[in-house]
Design a protein around this motif. Structure first.
Motif, PDB file in Angstrom:
ATOM      1  N   LEU A   7       0.797  -1.146   0.075  1.00 58.91           N
ATOM      2  CA  LEU A   7      -0.027  -0.036   0.002  1.00 58.91           C
ATOM      3  C   LEU A   7       0.868   1.180  -0.086  1.00 58.91           C
ATOM      4  O   LEU A   7       0.472   2.275  -0.812  1.00 58.91           O
ATOM      5  N   TRP A   8       1.959   1.155   0.784  1.00 58.59           N
ATOM      6  CA  TRP A   8       2.861   2.370   0.863  1.00 58.59           C
ATOM      7  C   TRP A   8       3.370   2.886  -0.481  1.00 58.59           C
ATOM      8  O   TRP A   8       3.398   3.786  -1.167  1.00 58.59           O
ATOM      9  N   TYR A   9       4.005   1.727  -1.073  1.00 64.07           N
ATOM     10  CA  TYR A   9       4.578   1.942  -2.545  1.00 64.07           C
ATOM     11  C   TYR A   9       3.287   2.364  -3.457  1.00 64.07           C
ATOM     12  O   TYR A   9       3.915   3.158  -4.535  1.00 64.07           O
ATOM     13  N   ASP A  10       2.289   1.888  -3.436  1.00 67.26           N
ATOM     14  CA  ASP A  10       1.056   2.301  -4.397  1.00 67.26           C
ATOM     15  C   ASP A  10       1.027   3.637  -4.242  1.00 67.26           C
ATOM     16  O   ASP A  10       0.831   4.585  -5.179  1.00 67.26           O
ATOM     17  N   TRP A  11       1.015   4.203  -3.049  1.00 71.95           N
ATOM     18  CA  TRP A  11       0.822   5.905  -2.697  1.00 71.95           C
ATOM     19  C   TRP A  11       1.935   6.277  -3.270  1.00 71.95           C
ATOM     20  O   TRP A  11       1.775   7.443  -3.944  1.00 71.95           O
ATOM     21  N   LEU A  12       3.137   5.810  -2.757  1.00 73.85           N
ATOM     22  CA  LEU A  12       4.294   6.540  -3.425  1.00 73.85           C
ATOM     23  C   LEU A  12       4.568   6.871  -4.665  1.00 73.85           C
ATOM     24  O   LEU A  12       4.919   7.931  -5.103  1.00 73.85           O
TER      25      LEU A  12
END
Length: 218
Positions: free
Chosen positions: A52-57
């Motif tokens: 989820l973090w890399y999706d947002w980033l």
């Protein structure tokens, strides 16, 4: 995470630190920086919040900068809630290309510094090497690929990749002289590799000055 950015630096953004990311973006924009190298930790990706973090980033950074993704599967600081066996390097690279491929054209794959060269026999499949397979697959999927984290002890491995033709379509090789136990031989290695590449007619570049890393905790 620091803002002392130059083209060779790799930026690492700790999971969940959205405010810090926005501040870093503002600093980079003030310096009129338009392209950045972003660290992708395979270990972090496999944590509870990693995907989820890399999706947002990726969504945020791709709107502001041209991105080059640097994939590191071999971080020694492995979070307790991660399982690095969830995705192979090739699977993660493939996932990023299929999901975010419209947001980047360049990527760099970092070699495991703990890997030791295993003598090759006539029956050895060079593509059984995880990094080689991931690089070849990414190139097939129309990405420009560099190989990083290469050390002087990898000379035989590099020689094999050159003579097998694997490096024909690799954009560049980045030598890690900072972390290299044989760092005094790095310049000799660079010159030797350049000579072999030239002999084969390959246009692959060799960078022999290891970049400083702009590190956040991962």
């Amino acid at each position: 995470m620091t803002s002392n950015y130059c083209p060779d630096n790799v930026l690492w953004f700790p999971v969940g630190m959205k405010e810090e990311v926005q501040m870093e973006i503002l600093l980079l924009e003030r310096k009129r920086i338009t392209s950045i190298r972003v660290g992708i930790s395979c270990v972090v990706f496999n944590t509870t919040q990693g995907a989820l973090w890399y999706d947002w980033l990726m969504s945020v950074l791709s709107k502001k900068f041209d991105l080059e993704l640097c994939f590191d599967k071999y971080s020694l600081d492995q979070p307790s809630n991660s399982n690095s066996a969830n995705n192979s390097l090739c699977e993660l690279v493939e996932l990023f290309i299929y999901k975010y491929g419209h947001q980047f054209d360049h990527l760099e794959l970092w070699k495991n510094p703990l890997d030791k060269f295993i003598p090759i026999t006539s029956s050895t499949n060079i593509y059984s090497d995880e990094l080689v397979f991931a690089a070849s697959w990414a190139i097939f999927l129309n990405k420009k690929v560099k190989i990083g984290g290469v050390q002087a002890g990898d000379f035989e491995w590099l020689t094999l990749l050159i003579h097998s033709g694997v490096l024909r379509n690799v954009t560049a090789i980045r030598l890690d002289s900072e972390g290299d136990l044989w760092s005094t031989n790095t310049q000799f290695l660079a010159q030797s590799i350049r000579s072999m590449l030239k002999e084969k007619g390959f246009k692959t570049l060799v960078f022999d000055n290891a970049p400083s890393l702009s590190m956040g905790s991962v």
